[in-house]
Design an enzyme around this catalytic site. Structure first.
Site, PDB file in Angstrom:
ATOM      1  N   ASP A 177       0.883  -1.172   0.000  1.00 56.79           N
ATOM      2  CA  ASP A 177       0.000   0.000   0.000  1.00 56.79           C
ATOM      3  C   ASP A 177       0.914   1.213   0.000  1.00 56.79           C
ATOM      4  OD1 ASP A 177      -1.539   2.227   0.757  1.00 56.79           O
ATOM      5  OD2 ASP A 177      -2.901   1.013   1.959  1.00 56.79           O
ATOM      6  N   ASN A 200       2.779   3.168 -10.493  1.00 56.16           N
ATOM      7  CA  ASN A 200       1.526   3.236 -11.260  1.00 56.16           C
ATOM      8  C   ASN A 200       0.308   3.530 -10.377  1.00 56.16           C
ATOM      9  OD1 ASN A 200      -0.349   2.268 -13.641  1.00 56.16           O
ATOM     10  ND2 ASN A 200      -0.921   1.059 -11.849  1.00 56.16           N
ATOM     11  N   TYR A 254      -6.617  16.105  -8.546  1.00 54.04           N
ATOM     12  CA  TYR A 254      -5.929  15.140  -9.419  1.00 54.04           C
ATOM     13  C   TYR A 254      -4.908  15.829 -10.335  1.00 54.04           C
ATOM     14  CZ  TYR A 254      -5.261  11.248 -12.694  1.00 54.04           C
ATOM     15  OH  TYR A 254      -4.713  10.271 -13.484  1.00 54.04           O
ATOM     16  N   LYS A 295      -0.608  15.339 -10.287  1.00 51.44           N
ATOM     17  CA  LYS A 295       0.232  14.864 -11.393  1.00 51.44           C
ATOM     18  C   LYS A 295       1.276  15.914 -11.791  1.00 51.44           C
ATOM     19  CE  LYS A 295      -1.709  10.783 -11.811  1.00 51.44           C
ATOM     20  NZ  LYS A 295      -0.993   9.582 -11.369  1.00 51.44           N
ATOM     21  N   THR A 326     -10.811   2.804 -17.395  1.00 51.22           N
ATOM     22  CA  THR A 326     -10.514   2.026 -16.184  1.00 51.22           C
ATOM     23  C   THR A 326     -11.484   2.471 -15.091  1.00 51.22           C
ATOM     24  OG1 THR A 326      -8.971   3.639 -15.267  1.00 51.22           O
ATOM     25  CG2 THR A 326      -8.032   1.972 -16.743  1.00 51.22           C
TER      26      THR A 326
HETATM   27  P1  NAP Z   1      -7.480   1.899 -11.706  1.00 51.80           P
HETATM   28  O1  NAP Z   1      -7.977   0.843 -12.628  1.00 51.80           O
HETATM   29  O2  NAP Z   1      -8.402   2.524 -10.716  1.00 51.80           O
HETATM   30  O3  NAP Z   1      -6.191   1.315 -10.967  1.00 51.80           O
HETATM   31  C1  NAP Z   1      -5.564   2.013  -9.931  1.00 51.80           C
HETATM   32  C2  NAP Z   1      -4.674   1.041  -9.189  1.00 51.80           C
HETATM   33  O4  NAP Z   1      -4.006   1.771  -8.134  1.00 51.80           O
HETATM   34  C3  NAP Z   1      -5.460  -0.087  -8.510  1.00 51.80           C
HETATM   35  O5  NAP Z   1      -4.705  -1.265  -8.567  1.00 51.80           O
HETATM   36  C4  NAP Z   1      -5.570   0.406  -7.085  1.00 51.80           C
HETATM   37  O6  NAP Z   1      -5.753  -0.628  -6.126  1.00 51.80           O
HETATM   38  C5  NAP Z   1      -4.196   1.041  -6.947  1.00 51.80           C
HETATM   39  N1  NAP Z   1      -4.093   1.864  -5.755  1.00 51.80           N
HETATM   40  C6  NAP Z   1      -4.837   2.930  -5.392  1.00 51.80           C
HETATM   41  N2  NAP Z   1      -4.437   3.380  -4.195  1.00 51.80           N
HETATM   42  C7  NAP Z   1      -3.415   2.573  -3.790  1.00 51.80           C
HETATM   43  C8  NAP Z   1      -2.598   2.520  -2.658  1.00 51.80           C
HETATM   44  N3  NAP Z   1      -2.751   3.378  -1.633  1.00 51.80           N
HETATM   45  N4  NAP Z   1      -1.621   1.572  -2.601  1.00 51.80           N
HETATM   46  C9  NAP Z   1      -1.465   0.709  -3.612  1.00 51.80           C
HETATM   47  N5  NAP Z   1      -2.230   0.677  -4.708  1.00 51.80           N
HETATM   48  C10 NAP Z   1      -3.197   1.614  -4.794  1.00 51.80           C
HETATM   49  O7  NAP Z   1      -6.883   3.151 -12.510  1.00 51.80           O
HETATM   50  P2  NAP Z   1      -5.852   3.255 -13.741  1.00 51.80           P
HETATM   51  O8  NAP Z   1      -6.477   4.174 -14.720  1.00 51.80           O
HETATM   52  O9  NAP Z   1      -5.359   1.935 -14.171  1.00 51.80           O
HETATM   53  O10 NAP Z   1      -4.687   4.076 -13.026  1.00 51.80           O
HETATM   54  C11 NAP Z   1      -3.311   3.705 -13.080  1.00 51.80           C
HETATM   55  C12 NAP Z   1      -2.472   4.973 -13.152  1.00 51.80           C
HETATM   56  O11 NAP Z   1      -2.707   5.620 -14.405  1.00 51.80           O
HETATM   57  C13 NAP Z   1      -2.813   6.020 -12.074  1.00 51.80           C
HETATM   58  O12 NAP Z   1      -1.624   6.598 -11.586  1.00 51.80           O
HETATM   59  C14 NAP Z   1      -3.611   7.053 -12.846  1.00 51.80           C
HETATM   60  O13 NAP Z   1      -3.556   8.330 -12.250  1.00 51.80           O
HETATM   61  C15 NAP Z   1      -2.905   7.002 -14.187  1.00 51.80           C
HETATM   62  N6  NAP Z   1      -3.653   7.566 -15.325  1.00 51.80           N
HETATM   63  C16 NAP Z   1      -4.837   7.025 -15.706  1.00 51.80           C
HETATM   64  C17 NAP Z   1      -5.507   7.565 -16.787  1.00 51.80           C
HETATM   65  C18 NAP Z   1      -6.828   7.022 -17.256  1.00 51.80           C
HETATM   66  O14 NAP Z   1      -7.448   7.644 -18.127  1.00 51.80           O
HETATM   67  N7  NAP Z   1      -7.285   5.901 -16.739  1.00 51.80           N
HETATM   68  C19 NAP Z   1      -4.964   8.643 -17.496  1.00 51.80           C
HETATM   69  C20 NAP Z   1      -3.747   9.177 -17.079  1.00 51.80           C
HETATM   70  C21 NAP Z   1      -3.103   8.616 -15.998  1.00 51.80           C
HETATM   71  P3  NAP Z   1      -7.229  -1.078  -5.621  1.00 51.80           P
HETATM   72  O15 NAP Z   1      -7.791  -2.029  -6.645  1.00 51.80           O
HETATM   73  O16 NAP Z   1      -6.941  -1.735  -4.300  1.00 51.80           O
HETATM   74  O17 NAP Z   1      -8.048   0.175  -5.482  1.00 51.80           O
END
Ligand code: NAP
Length: 248
Positions: A58, A85, A164, A168, A199
Site C-alpha cells: 500500500d 503506477n 488530481y 500529477k 478504467t
Molecule cells: P485503476 O484501474 O483505478 O487502478 C488504480 C490502481 O491503483 C489499482 O490497482 C488500485 O488498487 C491502486 N491503488 C490505489 N491506491 C493505492 C494505494 N494506496 N496503494 C497501492 N495501490 C493503490 O486506474 P488506472 O487508470 O489503471 O490508473 C493507473 C495509473 O494511471 C494512475 O496513476 C492514474 O492516475 C494514471 N492515469 C490514468 C488515466 C486514465 O485515463 N485511466 C490517465 C492518465 C493517468 P485497488 O484495486 O486496491 O483500489
C-alpha cells in the site's frame, strides 16, 4: 533475470503493464494493497505463462513499503524496473472547482499520487542502484501538464480542478528532480502519459483500452541506454503524433 515492480498492478493500466512486461520475459512483481486481488492478478498472469509474484504494498503505508523492499532484496537482491503506477482520482468536492476544493480531498489524493511515489522510490532506490541500468517510470497524466492545461486550444482547457491535476503536476516535478539526481548514473527516470483510458479510475469512460494505456509505461521501462531521462512521454490527445514527449 530482469525484475519489475509495478504498484497498483491488480487491475487497470498497472495489470496490463505487468502483462506486457511479462510477455517480454521480465519477472513481474505484482504489487497490490489488497492481498486477494493481488494474488488473483498474479495467478492470472502465471496462468498465461508469466513469471509473476504478488507483493503486498500500500503506497500510503510505510511499513508495507518497507516490508516489500525487504522481500525484494531477500528474493532478488536488486530491482531493474520500478513503475509507480498506483493512483487515485475521483474525489470531487461540490462542482470540483478550485474554490470548492477541501484540504481533506487534497491530502487524500496527494498521499497516494505524490507522497506514495516518493516513499516507494526511496525505499527501493538502493535495489535499483544495484541493477545494471534501472528504469523508473512514474505514471502521470497530460492533465498534470501546466502547458497543456492552460492552453485555450487544448481539449483540457475546460477542466479547472485542483486535486488530481495538481497531484500529477507535482509528480512531473518529482520525476524531473529524480532524473537530475540520477543524471550521472545509468538509471533513467521518466513520466508516462497513458492517455484517457477506460478504467475504474474514470468509471470506464476513457476512449483507450488499458492495453493501449500501458504502452507508454512499457516503452519507458524498456528504454535503451541512449534513451531519454526526465521526460513526460506518451499518448497525445490531439495532432498527428500518437506517441512522443509532452510539454511539462
Ligand atoms: P485503476 O484501474 O483505478 O487502478 C488504480 C490502481 O491503483 C489499482 O490497482 C488500485 O488498487 C491502486 N491503488 C490505489 N491506491 C493505492 C494505494 N494506496 N496503494 C497501492 N495501490 C493503490 O486506474 P488506472 O487508470 O489503471 O490508473 C493507473 C495509473 O494511471 C494512475 O496513476 C492514474 O492516475 C494514471 N492515469 C490514468 C488515466 C486514465 O485515463 N485511466 C490517465 C492518465 C493517468 P485497488 O484495486 O486496491 O483500489
Amino acid at each position: 533475470m530482469t525484475t519489475a515492480l509495478i504498484t497498483g498492478a491488480n487491475k487497470g493500466i498497472g495489470y496490463e503493464t505487468a502483462r506486457q512486461l511479462a510477455a517480454r520475459g521480465i519477472t513481474v512483481l505484482v504489487a497490490a494493497r489488497d492481498k486477494d486481488l493481488g494474488q488473483a492478478a498474479a495467478g492470472k498472469l502465471k496462468a498465461e505463462g508469466a513469471q509473476a509474484h504478488f507483493v503486498q504494498l500500500d503506497v500510503t503505508d510505510e511499513d508495507s513499503i518497507a516490508r516489500a523492499a525487504t522481500w525484494i532484496d531477500a528474493e532478488f537482491g536488486s530491482l531493474d524496473i520500478l513503475i509507480n503506477n498506483a493512483g487515485i482520482g475521483g474525489f470531487v468536492d461540490g462542482d470540483n472547482k478550485p474554490s470548492s476544493t477541501t484540504l481533506a480531498t487534497l491530502r487524500k489524493v496527494y498521499e497516494t499520487n505524490v507522497f506514495g511515489v516518493v516513499a516507494v522510490t526511496n525505499a527501493v532506490l538502493p535495489l535499483l542502484r544495484r541493477a545494471p541500468a534501472a528504469r523508473i517510470v512514474n505514471v502521470s497524466s497530460e492533465v498534470g501538464s501546466i502547458a497543456l492545461m492552460t492552453d485555450p486550444e487544448s481539449p483540457m482547457w475546460p477542466m479547472a480542478a485542483i486535486p488530481y491535476p495538481s497531484s500529477k503536476t507535482a509528480l512531473n516535478m518529482i520525476t524531473a528532480m529524480y532524473a537530475k539526481e540520477l543524471w550521472d548514473t545509468p538509471i533513467k527516470v521518466n513520466a508516462a502519459n497513458p492517455g484517457y483510458t477506460a478504467t475504474d479510475l474514470n468509471g470506464n469512460t476513457g476512449f483507450r483500452t488499458p492495453t493501449q494505456g500501458a504502452e507508454p509505461s512499457v516503452h519507458l521501462a524498456t528504454l535503451p541506454a541512449d534513451g531519454p531521462s526526465g521526460q513526460l512521454w506518451g499518448h497525445h490527445m490531439v495532432g498527428d503524433v500518437e506517441y512522443g514527449p509532452l510539454p511539462w
